[in-house]
Design a protein around this motif. Sequence first.
Motif, PDB file in Angstrom:
ATOM      1  N   MET A   1       0.910  -1.130  -0.216  1.00 29.79           N
ATOM      2  CA  MET A   1       0.058  -0.229   0.073  1.00 29.79           C
ATOM      3  C   MET A   1       1.001   1.209  -0.082  1.00 29.79           C
ATOM      4  SD  MET A   1      -3.008  -1.120   2.592  1.00 29.79           S
ATOM      5  CE  MET A   1      -3.621  -3.026   2.479  1.00 29.79           C
ATOM      6  N   ARG A   2       1.175   1.945  -1.100  1.00 28.77           N
ATOM      7  CA  ARG A   2       2.125   2.770  -1.322  1.00 28.77           C
ATOM      8  C   ARG A   2       1.416   4.087  -1.946  1.00 28.77           C
ATOM      9  NH1 ARG A   2       7.544   1.843  -2.252  1.00 28.77           N
ATOM     10  NH2 ARG A   2       7.183  -0.121  -2.842  1.00 28.77           N
ATOM     11  N   GLN A   3       0.876   4.858  -0.964  1.00 27.94           N
ATOM     12  CA  GLN A   3       0.287   6.263  -1.191  1.00 27.94           C
ATOM     13  C   GLN A   3       1.194   7.221  -1.622  1.00 27.94           C
ATOM     14  OE1 GLN A   3      -2.777   4.687  -1.639  1.00 27.94           O
ATOM     15  NE2 GLN A   3      -3.584   6.755  -1.153  1.00 27.94           N
TER      16      GLN A   3
ATOM     17  N   HIS B   1      -1.654   2.567  -5.304  1.00 24.84           N
ATOM     18  CA  HIS B   1      -2.034   3.714  -4.739  1.00 24.84           C
ATOM     19  C   HIS B   1      -3.380   4.327  -5.135  1.00 24.84           C
ATOM     20  CE1 HIS B   1      -1.846   8.315  -4.078  1.00 24.84           C
ATOM     21  NE2 HIS B   1      -2.836   8.375  -5.112  1.00 24.84           N
TER      22      HIS B   1
ATOM     23  N   LEU C   1       1.570   8.612   7.048  1.00 20.71           N
ATOM     24  CA  LEU C   1       0.974   7.567   6.436  1.00 20.71           C
ATOM     25  C   LEU C   1       1.549   6.129   6.653  1.00 20.71           C
ATOM     26  CD1 LEU C   1       1.341   9.037   2.696  1.00 20.71           C
ATOM     27  CD2 LEU C   1      -0.654   8.195   3.556  1.00 20.71           C
TER      28      LEU C   1
ATOM     29  N   LEU D   1      -6.430   5.576   1.798  1.00 19.45           N
ATOM     30  CA  LEU D   1      -5.710   4.535   2.222  1.00 19.45           C
ATOM     31  C   LEU D   1      -6.567   3.571   2.868  1.00 19.45           C
ATOM     32  CD1 LEU D   1      -3.044   3.096   3.166  1.00 19.45           C
ATOM     33  CD2 LEU D   1      -2.742   4.214   5.173  1.00 19.45           C
TER      34      LEU D   1
ATOM     35  N   GLN E   1      -8.196   0.900   0.520  1.00 18.79           N
ATOM     36  CA  GLN E   1      -7.271  -0.485   0.407  1.00 18.79           C
ATOM     37  C   GLN E   1      -7.405  -1.247   1.359  1.00 18.79           C
ATOM     38  OE1 GLN E   1      -3.416  -0.225  -1.361  1.00 18.79           O
ATOM     39  NE2 GLN E   1      -3.529   2.039  -1.617  1.00 18.79           N
ATOM     40  N   GLN E   2      -7.379  -0.819   2.762  1.00 19.70           N
ATOM     41  CA  GLN E   2      -7.268  -1.671   3.831  1.00 19.70           C
ATOM     42  C   GLN E   2      -8.714  -2.415   3.912  1.00 19.70           C
ATOM     43  OE1 GLN E   2      -6.374   1.463   6.518  1.00 19.70           O
ATOM     44  NE2 GLN E   2      -4.305   0.663   6.574  1.00 19.70           N
TER      45      GLN E   2
ATOM     46  N   GLN F   1       0.526   2.633   5.876  1.00 13.87           N
ATOM     47  CA  GLN F   1       1.289   2.567   4.791  1.00 13.87           C
ATOM     48  C   GLN F   1       2.558   1.454   5.062  1.00 13.87           C
ATOM     49  OE1 GLN F   1       1.086   5.528   1.997  1.00 13.87           O
ATOM     50  NE2 GLN F   1       3.189   5.630   1.883  1.00 13.87           N
ATOM     51  N   THR F   2       2.615   0.625   3.932  1.00  9.80           N
ATOM     52  CA  THR F   2       3.817  -0.269   3.679  1.00  9.80           C
ATOM     53  C   THR F   2       5.090   0.202   2.743  1.00  9.80           C
ATOM     54  OG1 THR F   2       2.671  -1.895   2.389  1.00  9.80           O
ATOM     55  CG2 THR F   2       2.326  -2.143   4.786  1.00  9.80           C
TER      56      THR F   2
END
Length: 551
Positions: A77-79, A356, A96, A376, A379-380, A101-102
């Motif tokens: 998860m790359r915002q 993203h 983030l 974000l 995505q989660q 975020q990862t």
Amino acid sequence: MATRPRLTDADTFERETPVRPPARDALFETISGEPVKPLYTEADLPAAKDAAIGLPGEYPYTRGVYGSMYRGRLWTMRQFAGFGTAEQTNERFRYLLDHGQTGLSTAFDMPSLMGHDSDHPRALGEVGREGVAIDSLEDMEALFAGIPLDEVSVSMTINAPAAIMLAFYIVAAERRGIPSERLAGTIQTDILKEYIAQKEWCFPVDPAMRVVTDMIEWCSAHMPRWHPISISGYHIREAGSTAVQELAFTLKDGLTYVEHAVSRGLEVDDFAPRLSFFFNAHIDFFEEIAKYRAARRIWARELRDTFGARAERSLLMRFHTQTAGVSLTAQQPLNNIVRTAIEALAGVLGGTQSLHTNSFDEALALPTEGAVRVALRTQQIIAEETGVANTTDPLGGSYFIEALTDRMEEQCYEYFHKIDELGGMVEAVKRGFPQREIADAAFRYQREVESGLRKVVGVNSYTEGSDEAIPILRIDPELEAKQINRVKSVRERRDDAGAKAVLDRLTDAARDERENLMPHLLDAARADATEGEIVQALQSVFGSYTESPAF
């Protein structure tokens, strides 16, 4: 009670389904004009069904590059984030990471993307507006202050001056005792799509391709965890292309980079595993999924059969996805949350490795923290609540998906043949072929919206009621002066004679096509030369670029 008639074939379906209004017929066609049928059956699958579809993690990777896919590991998860000064973006990065975020993804401002320092006349009014202002090594150090660069993967979206930004990043890590071998991430570097779509360049096409190849060569030897290029269809799609054009032009760009690296004398298996891709996730749900599946299959075939790659990792197309910024609307902006969720789901079902999700307010301004959090969380929710990550390629074998994947592949090769007839992608770009194709597609799309043929909710349909006012992020106008003072201070405090000597050596190296420029760019970063100074040193040899009108 009457039983519902059983649908046994396409004819039955067509007889029992109400006829759609004729005005919408044009929207049920692909780029080639082939109609999208109302029903797909086993008869629509390729003749060699099992060979064409295959299994996840096995050639031709139509169903995914890894057998376990998200059961083994969720996508990153790359915002995308960047605005104002390096310190402000550093705060957003930390925000983030604190919210789950990862991976990090860096947006640069327009002057940085164009190779200008913040005090350049053309930077006036643009400093820190659309991304973070990075002029020097000092800015890069501030951008990632306190972030463990040997633990977090970092993406940087910059192209023409990508080699310069990578040099800043490597030296910033070096000063913290982190060698280049331990840095993980991606820098975009895709200069061909700049000439095609995004229009941010520093040099003419041929020397720009040299710099890209220098980066690939150097990173292959010194950065085993780094992707020196992310071949990007995203901006091609944002410029107005169709899904097929995005697929074809992106893959042809990628194959052209491979050609240049091989011609440099590199073994394809030494660098191909470090190539990655970046695709758009647009609003046509099934078309996007088919696009990703076709892309994997074509890339694997071309790397194996055309370039002789033998290592499995050379054949794996790993890609990042970003939801479609161009699909967001300023009208009724909360609707954009729904659009983004659908597009993100297409990316996941298409097998992306990184994602993203756009914020709902991005058609108005840079995103606020609240909007970023919703993006974000989207995505989660997909990852943790929907169950779509429980099985690999859940749509594999769908009559429609497989037929659409096959057709996307056919249309992609039709573009390949046209480009080859023009002498390859570099020559096609110089002659404006992909630029014209995209412009025509963008015109057709806009005409459909303005005529009402293509519905956009809240824009040309369902427009009743007033739009809800939402807060937007505003950049402090004093920021520009602060950044200008910072870059001037860097020049005043450094060993100016030493910086000039390093830049002179870079200019000499640029005159020798056999010389790899990356070591000289690293020396320039260590000497506190600014981005604009480095670009100007190279332009004294390479010249600058002016686009010929393509319309």
